[in-house]
Design a protein around this motif. Structure first.
Motif, PDB file in Angstrom:
ATOM      1  N   ARG A 211     -43.411  19.616  44.581  1.00 16.61           N
ATOM      2  CA  ARG A 211     -43.886  20.724  45.418  1.00 16.61           C
ATOM      3  C   ARG A 211     -43.199  22.029  45.029  1.00 16.61           C
ATOM      4  O   ARG A 211     -43.827  23.093  44.977  1.00 16.61           O
ATOM      5  CB  ARG A 211     -43.625  20.420  46.902  1.00 16.61           C
ATOM      6  CG  ARG A 211     -44.488  19.296  47.472  1.00 16.61           C
ATOM      7  CD  ARG A 211     -44.015  18.938  48.870  1.00 16.61           C
ATOM      8  NE  ARG A 211     -44.697  17.776  49.404  1.00 16.61           N
ATOM      9  CZ  ARG A 211     -45.758  17.825  50.209  1.00 16.61           C
ATOM     10  NH1 ARG A 211     -46.262  18.998  50.562  1.00 16.61           N
ATOM     11  NH2 ARG A 211     -46.312  16.730  50.657  1.00 16.61           N
TER      12      ARG A 211
ATOM     13  N   GLU B 275     -45.009  25.568  43.407  1.00 13.87           N
ATOM     14  CA  GLU B 275     -44.898  26.933  43.923  1.00 13.87           C
ATOM     15  C   GLU B 275     -44.501  27.909  42.822  1.00 13.87           C
ATOM     16  O   GLU B 275     -45.017  29.034  42.740  1.00 13.87           O
ATOM     17  CB  GLU B 275     -43.876  26.984  45.066  1.00 13.87           C
ATOM     18  CG  GLU B 275     -44.288  26.258  46.324  1.00 13.87           C
ATOM     19  CD  GLU B 275     -45.584  26.799  46.919  1.00 13.87           C
ATOM     20  OE1 GLU B 275     -45.779  28.038  46.877  1.00 13.87           O
ATOM     21  OE2 GLU B 275     -46.395  26.001  47.407  1.00 13.87           O
TER      22      GLU B 275
ATOM     23  N   ARG C 160     -42.383  27.278  52.070  1.00 14.72           N
ATOM     24  CA  ARG C 160     -43.452  26.362  52.472  1.00 14.72           C
ATOM     25  C   ARG C 160     -43.702  26.372  53.976  1.00 14.72           C
ATOM     26  O   ARG C 160     -44.839  26.224  54.432  1.00 14.72           O
ATOM     27  CB  ARG C 160     -43.114  24.934  52.018  1.00 14.72           C
ATOM     28  CG  ARG C 160     -43.045  24.750  50.519  1.00 14.72           C
ATOM     29  CD  ARG C 160     -43.287  23.310  50.123  1.00 14.72           C
ATOM     30  NE  ARG C 160     -42.352  22.380  50.717  1.00 14.72           N
ATOM     31  CZ  ARG C 160     -41.189  22.034  50.155  1.00 14.72           C
ATOM     32  NH1 ARG C 160     -40.841  22.564  49.003  1.00 14.72           N
ATOM     33  NH2 ARG C 160     -40.378  21.168  50.734  1.00 14.72           N
TER      34      ARG C 160
END
Length: 387
Positions: free
Chosen positions: A24, A28, A176
């Protein structure tokens, strides 16, 4: 080095993100870079999130992610194969920069391989020697790492004091969770986050289901289970189907942050998910269980390390108090977890005040943009040398 810089104009960054949370973070960074500079190309070890973001994924080892010594034994051979593949890829591609993300045990081997090939190494979410290790351990990290991209101010300070090049970029979790911070009224939900690794799910989910059903019945709540890793969706559903406590459980696959933000409180496996809950001001109870073999090794041969870690939850460590009840190994019982949930329900307001302190500590703006700035500086400096 000259040969590498005279190739095509793209600046190649090789990323090693072998776990779900690291994937993750990589995604990004890739998204931000694609908007700011399309001549920067990302490739390497990652999984579905990075692939969707536009990274060229050469290898995916997310299924081999585990915590513990005994737990890792079944994966030694496939991880060794993955390591040798990465060594081969690094030699063939000769990237301009190698960025390992978290996963110390595996990534430190890859770091040494990259360093031996003369490839600059920027470690993002570096080994947490500042938290549970020693200065000697930190010095070993710095022997093979050119720059530490620190996610905690304490981490940057630790490596700087050892003479390393370290910059605090902020915590990726903040980036996030921000879109989910302004959720209004909470749903009547107790959410369960049993982890993203097979061993975690097998050990914790049956216990969480037992506690959850009893607590939901007493407080008129719905019980939702998060499927963090789609590889284990069938396993989670199978455990729920076979559990005497799995009736009327709703599984949610997809963005776990959405489920967190809607929940009144949660039961979670220790890890990044606990920090995410804290930053979203969601009361939760943390638990973790290792195998008997790993626990024996930890208590027998690694007592000093265990003693240095006051809290299992990073949120509690940063707040320097047990705001969120945590239970490790034999202490993680159904009764203890139930009491912990009751405590969280009664202290929701005070918990939110503590959570705000964490936000203020870790919110430094767009982390992926600062990461990209570090890459861009290296890119510009190396291009200047070879003009």
């Amino acid at each position: 080095m000259l040969k590498r810089m005279n190739k095509e104009k793209k600046f190649t960054v090789f990323i090693a993100a072998g776990e779900s949370s690291a994937d993750r973070c990589a995604a990004e960074l890739v998204k931000t870079a694609s908007k700011k500079d399309p001549t920067v190309h990302f490739t390497g070890l990652a999984s579905e999130y990075s692939k969707k973001a536009g990274m060229t994924v050469l290898l995916d080892i997310s299924n081999y992610s585990t915590v513990g010594f005994v737990e890792s034994l079944p994966f030694i051979l496939p991880l060794l194969k993955a390591y040798f593949k990465i060594k081969r890829y690094l030699k063939q591609i000769q990237p301009d920069l190698f960025i390992p993300i978290d996963n110390q045990g595996f990534n430190m081997l890859c770091v040494k391989a990259a360093k031996s090939l003369g490839i600059p190494v920027y470690y993002y979410i570096a080994p947490q020697e500042w938290h549970w290790g020693t200065e000697k351990g930190g010095e070993k990290v710095l022997e093979s790492v050119d720059k530490i991209l620190a996610i905690f101010p304490q981490e940057a300070q630790f490596y700087k004091q050892l003479g390393g090049d370290a910059v605090y970029v902020g915590h990726p979790v903040m980036e996030r969770v921000k879109p989910f911070m302004k959720v209004g009224k909470k749903d009547a939900i107790l959410s369960i986050f049993p982890g993203s690794r097979e061993q975690e799910i097998r050990r914790l989910l049956p216990l969480f289901l037992e506690v959850g059903q009893r607590f939901c019945k007493a407080h008129n709540l719905g019980m939702h289970v998060s499927i963090a890793n789609p590889h284990y969706e069938d396993l989670i559903k199978d455990i729920i189907a076979k559990s005497p406590y799995g009736q009327q459980v709703l599984c949610e696959r997809g963005n776990s942050l959405d489920l967190m933000s809607r929940s009144q409180l949660s039961l979670v496996a220790s890890g990044t998910v606990s920090l995410e809950h804290a930053l979203l001001s969601v009361p939760h109870v943390v638990a973790y269980k290792l195998s008997a073999g790993t626990n024996f090794i930890l208590n027998t041969f690694m007592k000093r390390i265990k003693e240095r870690v006051t809290y299992m939850s990073m949120a509690n460590s940063l707040l320097k108090q047990e705001v969120f009840p945590e239970f490790f190994q034999h202490k993680a019982t159904a009764e203890a977890l139930y009491k912990g949930l009751t405590q969280m329900l009664e202290k929701q307001d005070s918990v939110k005040q503590q959570c705000q302190k964490l936000v203020e500590q870790l919110d430094k703006g767009a982390v992926s943009e600062r990461l990209f700035d570090e890459i861009k500086q290296l890119k510009d400096s190396t291009r200047a040398v070879f003009k």
